[in-house]
Each structure stands twice: as structure tokens, then as C-alpha cells.
Enzyme design. Sequence first.
Site, PDB file in Angstrom:
ATOM      1  N   GLU A  62       0.870  -1.177   0.000  1.00  0.00           N
ATOM      2  CA  GLU A  62       0.000   0.000   0.000  1.00  0.00           C
ATOM      3  C   GLU A  62       0.904   1.223   0.000  1.00  0.00           C
ATOM      4  O   GLU A  62       1.419   1.622   1.037  1.00  0.00           O
ATOM      5  CB  GLU A  62      -0.923  -0.029   1.227  1.00  0.00           C
ATOM      6  CG  GLU A  62      -1.848  -1.231   1.276  1.00  0.00           C
ATOM      7  CD  GLU A  62      -2.802  -1.308   0.097  1.00  0.00           C
ATOM      8  OE1 GLU A  62      -2.968  -0.275  -0.604  1.00  0.00           O
ATOM      9  OE2 GLU A  62      -3.378  -2.373  -0.147  1.00  0.00           O
ATOM     10  N   CYS A 100      -1.977   9.089   2.682  1.00  0.00           N
ATOM     11  CA  CYS A 100      -1.548   8.541   1.387  1.00  0.00           C
ATOM     12  C   CYS A 100      -2.538   8.844   0.273  1.00  0.00           C
ATOM     13  O   CYS A 100      -2.157   8.890  -0.895  1.00  0.00           O
ATOM     14  CB  CYS A 100      -1.305   7.046   1.494  1.00  0.00           C
ATOM     15  SG  CYS A 100      -2.750   6.084   2.000  1.00  0.00           S
TER      16      CYS A 100
END
Length: 465
Positions: A213, A247
Site C-alpha cells: 500500500e 496517502c
Amino acid sequence: MNNNDLQKRFNEIFQASRMQTDVAWALRAQRLQRLEHMVRDNEAALVKVICTDFGNRSRHETALLEVFPTLAAIRHALKHGRRWMKPRKVATDWWFWPARNRIIPQPLGIIGIVAPWNYPLFLTTGPLVGALAAGNRVMIKTSEFAPAFAQWLSETVPQYFAKDEVAVINGGADTAAAFCSLPFDHLLFTGSTEIGRKVMQAAAENLTPVTLELGGKSPALVLPDADLPHAVARIMAGKLLNAGQTCIAPDYVLLPQNLVGEFTLQARQWVSKHYPDYENNPDYTHIINEKQTGRLKAMLAEAQTARAKIEALGPVSANSNCLPPHLIRNAPDTTALMQEEIFGPLLPLVAYETPSHALSYIRSRPRPLALYVFGQNKGEIENVLRQSVSGGVSVNDTIFHAAQENLPFGGIGASGIGAYHGQTGFDTFSHLKPVFYQAKANTASWLAPPYGKRLEILLKILKRS
């Protein structure tokens, strides 16, 4: 923790995972419930340690972005996990009838989770929920850049889990490298693309499958017919959660040239309304440490040298790690601001001539973790969805696609590999074992030698079907 102790800890959990390959739902549910109790019992302590690591982290943001989604993920898994683990019937090609096929989900065994510092709770517990629901045992490597949280987690987990169920490993870069080199059954890493490459390389030595990720530059595309006040509000809200240290935060905004000035004006007004006196505002999160602050200031300095137009949406703070929001216009594509993930409250504005030019701009860059599109024409929005590739999308909003337990969360290309959340996470941390059940009455003997005319007739039939 030294490498010998790390290996010993791994071996203990590995052996336990091999001794129990059939994990009943009752035990899986109990582990999830213990995780829920751990979070609920210690919410005040969690908020405090995370705030300590950031210097200031809004307690409401911690509750909203870490505690709530953790509990929501646990509730979702408890509600659906028993169904997820049931054998799944799948069709059998007619020429094998009356045989049948099934897929049987099984625990992989031992899962490694490498957690980041920006959302230290949820980006630990999110994958942990999927791993526990799938019947696995877990080792967690905390981030050394969130030391107060790491210490809390390592002290608290043993109060709720046996040492061979969930283990917490603290330490720096050397410990992280050794951790990623262990032969896990699956390794999930959340962090930068640069470190993700090293994690994947380390895992490859053991043929350990990975979920990465990562991040990247997630664009917000404002179409010409967008409701501009709404777009400004949602983009700025998504950008300034956790001071941009997210993110999937909007990394830059693509918008028509004639809307740049109005976007700037409305963004300033939005910040003044929602973060008044930002430097003394408990709702405005600080940058995690001096290193990250220095990186962001270097980006601004480079852009200024390159004659970008920089507009601070607040005064300089006496606290060096309290960085005001900034809008940046005309930053050259060669600057770090336009090449690297920003991970802070800096928002470049990029003007485009037509939506097709904006799409070309997005497609010419590495595929982002998230894409945000704002507009009112459904056809144009669908065209953007068809003509772009990203890890996930929110339409007329930001961030919220990542909060959906029924949607997979993950990147593509430079923004990541694999996905989790909900059943996707359960499947990621399971071996979906295919099983073929031959019927008592069958025609398998027809396929055995000596081959002859009967098989030739059968092959003709099969090739036509």
C-alpha cells in the site's frame, strides 16, 4: 530487538500456525472481539500517545480517522466473517458432470504487517482485522517515527492476545529490514514507493507474496461544470486532514485556467473558517517531525526558486513543525513538488485547457492511489472513469472511498500491489484452495490409454462445445 530474538519470535508463531490450520469461526470471532476491547478500553491512551508523536494531533481526527474505522472494520468482519469462511460452490464444466467444484478458504498461517507512522492505529488494525478474520497469526512491525504509539502497542497487545497470536516488534530500519526478510506466508507493507521496492525485494528471497500500500500523486480533477464551492470545500478538507499526511490526500488540483483565481480565493476563505488561528488550533495537526518538515520546506524553496507562485494560507508559526496550508501555482513539472508525493499541507494548482488535456496529464504520470473527480455531467464523469486508471476513486468528494468496507482498498503500479478491506482483505490473507470432487459414476476411464476411436469421438464433441 536483535535478529536472533526476532527469528526466535517468528519461529514460535510459525510453529503455532502450522499446528492449527483449521481455525473455527468461534476463535476468529473471539480474537476480533479482543481487538475491539483493546481499542475501546484504551481510546483515551491511544489519542494521547498519537498526539504525543505528532506534537499536536487533533483528538477528533484520531477518533474519526483511526478509532472509528477500526471499530467499523471489526464490526463488519464479525457480521460477515462466518459467511466469508464457508466453502464456495463454483460451476463445473458440463463434461465433468456429475463431479463438482468448491473453493475452501484456509488461513495462510503467519502474516507480517509493516505499519507506517501517519495513521499508526488504523493502518495497523485495518490489515490486522482481515488477517484475524481469515484465521491467521500476525507479527506487526511498528514505525520508529511514532515511538509513543509503538511503545503503547507493544505493552498493550500482550494484555489481549497470547504471544503466539499477535506479536509487536519495535525497532529502527535494521529491524524493519530483518522483519521483511522473514518467510511470512504474506507480508503487507504501507509506506512510500521507494521503501516498497526494498520490501518487495526482501520478500522475493522467500517467495513471500506481498500487498504493498504505497502512495503517489493523487489528482483532484475539477471539471468545467463542477460546483466550485463544493469542490473547494471537499478538496481542502481531504487535503488538510492530518495536515496532508495521508496517502490518499489530494496531491494536486487540475482545473480550468479561468477557475484558478476563484479556487484560490475560496480555499483561503475555507481555511480561515475551518482552521482559524491554525497555529494555536487543536484541530490542526502538526508535521510528524523535523525531517518531514524540512523536506516540505525544501519543496517550497525549490518551487520558489523556479518562479512558482506560492501563497501561504496562514502566517508562519513559531512552532517549526506547524506548517500552514499553501497553494502553489505554475510549479514546473521538474520540481520535487510535482514529481514526489507531497505528504503535507502543500497543494499545487495545475491549469488545463480542456478535460482531455487534463486526462492526458494524469495518464502520462505513474498511476495514482486515488483520483478525485468533481463535476455535474454524469457522462463526462463516466468518461473520466473510463479514460483513467487509479487505485480508487471518489466522485464529488475526497477520501471517502477508502472508508467503505465493501470496496477494496489498494493501488496499482507505482501506487501499490494488492488490496484489502472487508472480504477483499479476508481473501488476501486466505488461501482459496480449489477442490475437485469426483463423482462415483464418472467417465474418467474413457480418457485412459490405450487411446482409440472412442476418445477421438469424445475429443471432437469437446472441441465443438
